[in-house]
Write a protein that holds these residues in place. Structure first.
Motif, PDB file in Angstrom:
ATOM      1  N   GLY A 265       0.696  -1.204  -0.066  1.00 11.55           N
ATOM      2  CA  GLY A 265      -0.009   0.038  -0.051  1.00 11.55           C
ATOM      3  C   GLY A 265       0.830   0.973  -0.083  1.00 11.55           C
ATOM      4  O   GLY A 265       0.561   2.270  -0.856  1.00 11.55           O
ATOM      5  N   ALA A 266       2.057   1.094   0.822  1.00 15.43           N
ATOM      6  CA  ALA A 266       3.020   2.391   0.878  1.00 15.43           C
ATOM      7  C   ALA A 266       3.468   2.628  -0.484  1.00 15.43           C
ATOM      8  O   ALA A 266       3.794   3.772  -1.086  1.00 15.43           O
ATOM      9  CB  ALA A 266       3.720   2.129   1.760  1.00 15.43           C
ATOM     10  N   ALA A 267       3.797   1.624  -1.029  1.00 14.51           N
ATOM     11  CA  ALA A 267       4.509   1.588  -2.621  1.00 14.51           C
ATOM     12  C   ALA A 267       3.482   2.282  -3.472  1.00 14.51           C
ATOM     13  O   ALA A 267       3.520   2.923  -4.339  1.00 14.51           O
ATOM     14  CB  ALA A 267       4.808   0.070  -3.101  1.00 14.51           C
ATOM     15  N   ALA A 268       2.269   1.671  -3.249  1.00 14.74           N
ATOM     16  CA  ALA A 268       1.220   2.462  -4.366  1.00 14.74           C
ATOM     17  C   ALA A 268       1.086   3.865  -4.090  1.00 14.74           C
ATOM     18  O   ALA A 268       0.584   4.852  -4.909  1.00 14.74           O
ATOM     19  CB  ALA A 268      -0.043   1.429  -4.234  1.00 14.74           C
ATOM     20  N   GLN A 269       0.896   3.999  -2.651  1.00 20.21           N
ATOM     21  CA  GLN A 269       0.841   5.347  -2.475  1.00 20.21           C
ATOM     22  C   GLN A 269       1.890   6.278  -3.037  1.00 20.21           C
ATOM     23  O   GLN A 269       1.661   7.365  -3.583  1.00 20.21           O
ATOM     24  CB  GLN A 269       1.010   5.631  -0.924  1.00 20.21           C
ATOM     25  CG  GLN A 269       0.723   6.908  -0.135  1.00 20.21           C
ATOM     26  CD  GLN A 269       0.830   6.824   1.152  1.00 20.21           C
ATOM     27  OE1 GLN A 269       2.026   6.582   2.020  1.00 20.21           O
ATOM     28  NE2 GLN A 269      -0.045   7.198   2.277  1.00 20.21           N
ATOM     29  N   VAL A 270       3.034   5.841  -3.259  1.00 21.04           N
ATOM     30  CA  VAL A 270       4.311   6.708  -3.559  1.00 21.04           C
ATOM     31  C   VAL A 270       4.138   6.834  -5.185  1.00 21.04           C
ATOM     32  O   VAL A 270       4.403   7.953  -5.828  1.00 21.04           O
ATOM     33  CB  VAL A 270       5.626   5.759  -3.408  1.00 21.04           C
ATOM     34  CG1 VAL A 270       6.965   6.329  -4.113  1.00 21.04           C
ATOM     35  CG2 VAL A 270       6.068   6.030  -1.811  1.00 21.04           C
ATOM     36  N   GLU A 271       3.780   5.676  -5.736  1.00 20.04           N
ATOM     37  CA  GLU A 271       3.398   5.876  -7.254  1.00 20.04           C
ATOM     38  C   GLU A 271       2.137   6.856  -7.295  1.00 20.04           C
ATOM     39  O   GLU A 271       2.369   7.586  -8.330  1.00 20.04           O
ATOM     40  CB  GLU A 271       2.783   4.411  -7.584  1.00 20.04           C
ATOM     41  CG  GLU A 271       2.737   4.437  -9.223  1.00 20.04           C
ATOM     42  CD  GLU A 271       3.663   5.032 -10.140  1.00 20.04           C
ATOM     43  OE1 GLU A 271       3.328   5.331 -11.184  1.00 20.04           O
ATOM     44  OE2 GLU A 271       4.756   4.666  -9.763  1.00 20.04           O
ATOM     45  N   GLY A 272       1.366   6.849  -6.699  1.00 16.14           N
ATOM     46  CA  GLY A 272       0.367   7.927  -6.973  1.00 16.14           C
ATOM     47  C   GLY A 272       0.979   9.547  -6.551  1.00 16.14           C
ATOM     48  O   GLY A 272       0.456  10.530  -7.551  1.00 16.14           O
ATOM     49  N   VAL A 273       1.722   9.572  -5.755  1.00 15.86           N
ATOM     50  CA  VAL A 273       2.504  10.686  -5.772  1.00 15.86           C
ATOM     51  C   VAL A 273       3.380  10.992  -6.899  1.00 15.86           C
ATOM     52  O   VAL A 273       3.600  12.213  -7.452  1.00 15.86           O
ATOM     53  CB  VAL A 273       3.179  10.760  -4.188  1.00 15.86           C
ATOM     54  CG1 VAL A 273       4.235  12.192  -4.354  1.00 15.86           C
ATOM     55  CG2 VAL A 273       2.675  10.726  -3.074  1.00 15.86           C
ATOM     56  N   ARG A 274       4.039  10.198  -7.288  1.00 17.72           N
ATOM     57  CA  ARG A 274       5.072  10.259  -8.558  1.00 17.72           C
ATOM     58  C   ARG A 274       4.135  10.716  -9.582  1.00 17.72           C
ATOM     59  O   ARG A 274       4.677  11.660 -10.404  1.00 17.72           O
ATOM     60  CB  ARG A 274       5.784   8.905  -8.740  1.00 17.72           C
ATOM     61  CG  ARG A 274       6.644   8.916  -9.807  1.00 17.72           C
ATOM     62  CD  ARG A 274       7.031   7.754 -10.411  1.00 17.72           C
ATOM     63  NE  ARG A 274       5.603   7.245 -11.261  1.00 17.72           N
ATOM     64  CZ  ARG A 274       5.342   7.651 -12.303  1.00 17.72           C
ATOM     65  NH1 ARG A 274       5.842   8.635 -12.886  1.00 17.72           N
ATOM     66  NH2 ARG A 274       3.947   7.245 -12.676  1.00 17.72           N
ATOM     67  N   SER A 275       3.032  10.303  -9.748  1.00 15.20           N
ATOM     68  CA  SER A 275       2.369  10.496 -10.927  1.00 15.20           C
ATOM     69  C   SER A 275       1.607  11.965 -11.069  1.00 15.20           C
ATOM     70  O   SER A 275       1.820  12.875 -11.934  1.00 15.20           O
ATOM     71  CB  SER A 275       1.125   9.499 -11.257  1.00 15.20           C
ATOM     72  OG  SER A 275       0.512   9.696 -12.407  1.00 15.20           O
TER      73      SER A 275
END
Length: 241
Positions: A89-99
C-alpha cells in the motif's frame, strides 16, 4: 539548484525543512526544500485517522501543488501515514505521488529502509512516539525489508501537535533511554518530532547512528535527485557516500 518538495500533514515540526536547507547550504551545494501542507482532518496517531491522512485524495492534491512548483522530486513526509498502509500500500501511495507530481517520489517509511541499507545495518532499535498498535506496524514494515527490530519502545502520544512540543532534553532522554545494546542504530519515526538541530548531540550521546524522520526524508529526496555527496553536521547518514 535542485528542488525537492515535501508533502507534510498539518503543522508541528515543518520548521525542520528550512532548518535542513540552512544546514545543507552550510555543508555543500544549496538545495531548495519547499513544503506543501496536506489536509489533516483529524490529528491522531490512530490507524483509521492515519489511513485518511495518507489517502489518495489528500496526497493527490498536495502532489499537484508540488508539480505546479516544478519540483525535481517529491517526498510524502509522514512515517505513520505511509507504513500504516503496509508495504504494498505504501508503494502504491508513492506511485500516486510520483504520477501527480510528475517527479520521482518516495515517502518517509521507505526513506528509513533505504537509510538503514545505505549504512549497511541490519539490527535497529525503534524509539517511537506513537501508541503501541501504530508502532507495531512500523516494526512490521521494517521486517518486510529484512530489518530486525531488536527493541521497540512507544511513548504513546496520540497527536502530532503534542509531539511537536517536545524539547531537546526530552528528545535526547527519550531516544537514549530506548537504545539497545544489540542495535546498530536507533530509528525515531515521527516527522512531527523536532530532532534536526540535535542530530550531533543524539549520536554523540548514543555512540551510534540515530536516524530521525525529517532527517531521512530529506536524505531520501537528495538520493532521488542524485545529490549524494557526503555532508558534515547532519549525522552519520549524510556523512557516508
Amino acid at each position: 539548484m535542485s528542488v525537492i518538495g515535501f508533502l507534510y500533514p498539518g503543522y508541528s515540526a515543518e520548521d525542520e525543512y528550512p532548518a535542513m536547507e540552512r544546514l545543507l547550504a552550510a555543508s555543500g551545494r544549496a538545495i531548495s526544500l519547499p513544503v506543501v501542507h496536506t489536509l489533516m482532518r483529524e490529528d491522531a496517531h490512530r490507524v483509521d485517522a492515519l489511513l485518511d491522512i495518507g489517502g489518495d485524495d489528500v496526497l493527490g492534491d498536495g502532489a499537484a501543488a508540488l508539480k505546479a512548483q516544478g519540483v525535481d522530486a517529491a517526498v510524502w513526509a509522514c512515517t505513520s501515514g505511509s507504513f500504516v498502509f503496509g508495504w504494498d500500500g505504501a508503494a502504491a501511495q508513492v506511485e500516486g505521488v510520483r504520477s501527480a507530481a510528475a517527479a520521482p517520489a518516495s515517502s518517509t517509511s521507505f526513506a528509513f529502509v533505504n537509510a538503514v541499507r545505505h549504512l549497511g545495518l541490519r539490527r535497529v532499535a525503534v524509539a517511537a512516539t506513537y501508541p503501541r498498535d501504530v508502532a507495531d506496524r512500523f516494526a512490521a514494515f521494517l521486517g518486510t525489508a529484512g530489518i530486525e527490530v531488536v527493541s521497540l519502545s512507544c511513548r504513546g502520544i496520540v497527536t502530532a501537535a503534542e509531539v511537536g512540543t517536545l524539547g531537546r532534553d526530552e528528545v535526547l532522554d527519550f531516544v537514549a533511554s530506548n537504545d539497545h545494546a544489540d542495535a546498530e542504530a536507533v530509528l525515531v519515526p515521527d516527522t512531527a518530532l523536532h530532532t534536526v538541530a540535535w542530530l550531533t548531540d543524539l549520536e554523540e550521546r548514543l555512540g551510534k547512528p540515530v536516524l530521525t524522520a525529517n532527517q531521512v526524508s530529506v536524505w531520501e529526496g537528495l538520493r532521488l535527485v542524485g545529490e549524494t555527496a557526503p555532508r558534515a553536521g547532519l549525522g552519520a547518514l549524510f556523512a557516508r557516500e
